[in-house]
Design a protein around this motif. Sequence first.
Motif, PDB file in Angstrom:
ATOM      1  N   HIS A  39    -146.746  10.139 -32.271  1.00  0.00           N
ATOM      2  CA  HIS A  39    -147.016   8.884 -31.579  1.00  0.00           C
ATOM      3  C   HIS A  39    -145.925   7.886 -31.954  1.00  0.00           C
ATOM      4  O   HIS A  39    -145.725   7.598 -33.140  1.00  0.00           O
ATOM      5  N   LEU A  40    -145.233   7.373 -30.935  1.00  0.00           N
ATOM      6  CA  LEU A  40    -144.147   6.421 -31.144  1.00  0.00           C
ATOM      7  C   LEU A  40    -144.620   5.000 -30.843  1.00  0.00           C
ATOM      8  O   LEU A  40    -145.281   4.748 -29.831  1.00  0.00           O
ATOM      9  N   CYS A  41    -144.257   4.082 -31.720  1.00  0.00           N
ATOM     10  CA  CYS A  41    -144.646   2.675 -31.606  1.00  0.00           C
ATOM     11  C   CYS A  41    -144.051   2.039 -30.351  1.00  0.00           C
ATOM     12  O   CYS A  41    -142.885   2.219 -30.045  1.00  0.00           O
ATOM     13  N   ARG A  42    -144.883   1.263 -29.643  1.00  0.00           N
ATOM     14  CA  ARG A  42    -144.409   0.450 -28.518  1.00  0.00           C
ATOM     15  C   ARG A  42    -144.562  -1.034 -28.800  1.00  0.00           C
ATOM     16  O   ARG A  42    -143.940  -1.852 -28.149  1.00  0.00           O
ATOM     17  N   ASN A  88    -145.205  -0.398 -39.463  1.00  0.00           N
ATOM     18  CA  ASN A  88    -144.415  -0.346 -40.693  1.00  0.00           C
ATOM     19  C   ASN A  88    -143.808   1.042 -40.887  1.00  0.00           C
ATOM     20  O   ASN A  88    -143.140   1.276 -41.894  1.00  0.00           O
ATOM     21  N   LYS A  89    -144.057   1.953 -39.948  1.00  0.00           N
ATOM     22  CA  LYS A  89    -143.546   3.320 -40.038  1.00  0.00           C
ATOM     23  C   LYS A  89    -142.645   3.646 -38.845  1.00  0.00           C
ATOM     24  O   LYS A  89    -142.547   4.782 -38.427  1.00  0.00           O
ATOM     25  N   LYS A  90    -141.997   2.624 -38.262  1.00  0.00           N
ATOM     26  CA  LYS A  90    -141.164   2.834 -37.074  1.00  0.00           C
ATOM     27  C   LYS A  90    -140.203   3.983 -37.277  1.00  0.00           C
ATOM     28  O   LYS A  90    -139.658   4.111 -38.363  1.00  0.00           O
ATOM     29  N   PRO A  91    -140.002   4.808 -36.291  1.00  0.00           N
ATOM     30  CA  PRO A  91    -140.412   4.649 -34.907  1.00  0.00           C
ATOM     31  C   PRO A  91    -141.834   5.140 -34.635  1.00  0.00           C
ATOM     32  O   PRO A  91    -142.284   5.136 -33.506  1.00  0.00           O
ATOM     33  N   TYR A  92    -142.553   5.552 -35.680  1.00  0.00           N
ATOM     34  CA  TYR A  92    -143.891   6.111 -35.497  1.00  0.00           C
ATOM     35  C   TYR A  92    -144.961   5.025 -35.528  1.00  0.00           C
ATOM     36  O   TYR A  92    -144.829   4.013 -36.210  1.00  0.00           O
ATOM     37  N   CYS A  93    -146.032   5.267 -34.814  1.00  0.00           N
ATOM     38  CA  CYS A  93    -147.160   4.345 -34.761  1.00  0.00           C
ATOM     39  C   CYS A  93    -147.994   4.459 -36.041  1.00  0.00           C
ATOM     40  O   CYS A  93    -148.243   5.559 -36.531  1.00  0.00           O
ATOM     41  N   GLY A 106    -144.304  18.351 -27.737  1.00  0.00           N
ATOM     42  CA  GLY A 106    -143.219  19.281 -27.443  1.00  0.00           C
ATOM     43  C   GLY A 106    -142.309  19.458 -28.636  1.00  0.00           C
ATOM     44  O   GLY A 106    -142.694  19.228 -29.781  1.00  0.00           O
ATOM     45  N   ASP A 107    -141.083  19.850 -28.351  1.00  0.00           N
ATOM     46  CA  ASP A 107    -140.036  20.006 -29.369  1.00  0.00           C
ATOM     47  C   ASP A 107    -138.949  19.002 -29.044  1.00  0.00           C
ATOM     48  O   ASP A 107    -138.440  18.983 -27.925  1.00  0.00           O
ATOM     49  N   PHE A 108    -138.569  18.166 -30.001  1.00  0.00           N
ATOM     50  CA  PHE A 108    -137.560  17.161 -29.745  1.00  0.00           C
ATOM     51  C   PHE A 108    -136.887  16.720 -31.029  1.00  0.00           C
ATOM     52  O   PHE A 108    -137.315  17.065 -32.123  1.00  0.00           O
ATOM     53  N   LYS A 109    -135.826  15.954 -30.877  1.00  0.00           N
ATOM     54  CA  LYS A 109    -135.054  15.438 -32.003  1.00  0.00           C
ATOM     55  C   LYS A 109    -135.029  13.916 -31.894  1.00  0.00           C
ATOM     56  O   LYS A 109    -134.750  13.374 -30.834  1.00  0.00           O
ATOM     57  N   ILE A 110    -135.320  13.251 -33.006  1.00  0.00           N
ATOM     58  CA  ILE A 110    -135.243  11.799 -33.064  1.00  0.00           C
ATOM     59  C   ILE A 110    -133.963  11.449 -33.810  1.00  0.00           C
ATOM     60  O   ILE A 110    -133.720  11.951 -34.911  1.00  0.00           O
ATOM     61  N   ILE A 111    -133.132  10.606 -33.195  1.00  0.00           N
ATOM     62  CA  ILE A 111    -131.883  10.170 -33.812  1.00  0.00           C
ATOM     63  C   ILE A 111    -132.021   8.683 -34.107  1.00  0.00           C
ATOM     64  O   ILE A 111    -132.144   7.853 -33.204  1.00  0.00           O
ATOM     65  N   ARG A 112    -131.998   8.338 -35.383  1.00  0.00           N
ATOM     66  CA  ARG A 112    -132.165   6.949 -35.817  1.00  0.00           C
ATOM     67  C   ARG A 112    -130.856   6.172 -35.649  1.00  0.00           C
ATOM     68  O   ARG A 112    -129.797   6.787 -35.494  1.00  0.00           O
ATOM     69  N   PRO A 113    -130.913   4.845 -35.677  1.00  0.00           N
ATOM     70  CA  PRO A 113    -129.699   4.038 -35.510  1.00  0.00           C
ATOM     71  C   PRO A 113    -128.592   4.370 -36.518  1.00  0.00           C
ATOM     72  O   PRO A 113    -127.410   4.237 -36.205  1.00  0.00           O
ATOM     73  N   ASP A 114    -128.975   4.841 -37.719  1.00  0.00           N
ATOM     74  CA  ASP A 114    -127.975   5.182 -38.728  1.00  0.00           C
ATOM     75  C   ASP A 114    -127.401   6.587 -38.529  1.00  0.00           C
ATOM     76  O   ASP A 114    -126.593   7.056 -39.320  1.00  0.00           O
TER      77      ASP A 114
END
Length: 61
Positions: free
Chosen positions: A37-40, A45-50, A18-26
């Motif tokens: 694909h988001l890591c669970r 080593n590419k967080k938040p991506y798998c 879909g269409d979305f926005k990822i907001i990192r802790p910073d």
Amino acid sequence: MSVVEIKMIPNGPLEMKGDFKIIRPDGKEEEKSGTIHLCRCGHSNKKPYCDGSHVKAGFKD
């Protein structure tokens, strides 16, 4: 209204379509469209991506 599809891959990542926005802790924002694909497992080593680390880590959901 835009629909985001989230699929839990067995013993793997979350697949998001879909269409979305990822907001990192910073606070840095990243807009995405398509499939990601988001890591669970927490081992990527590419967080938040798998990056496939769940296989070597033996992640089980």
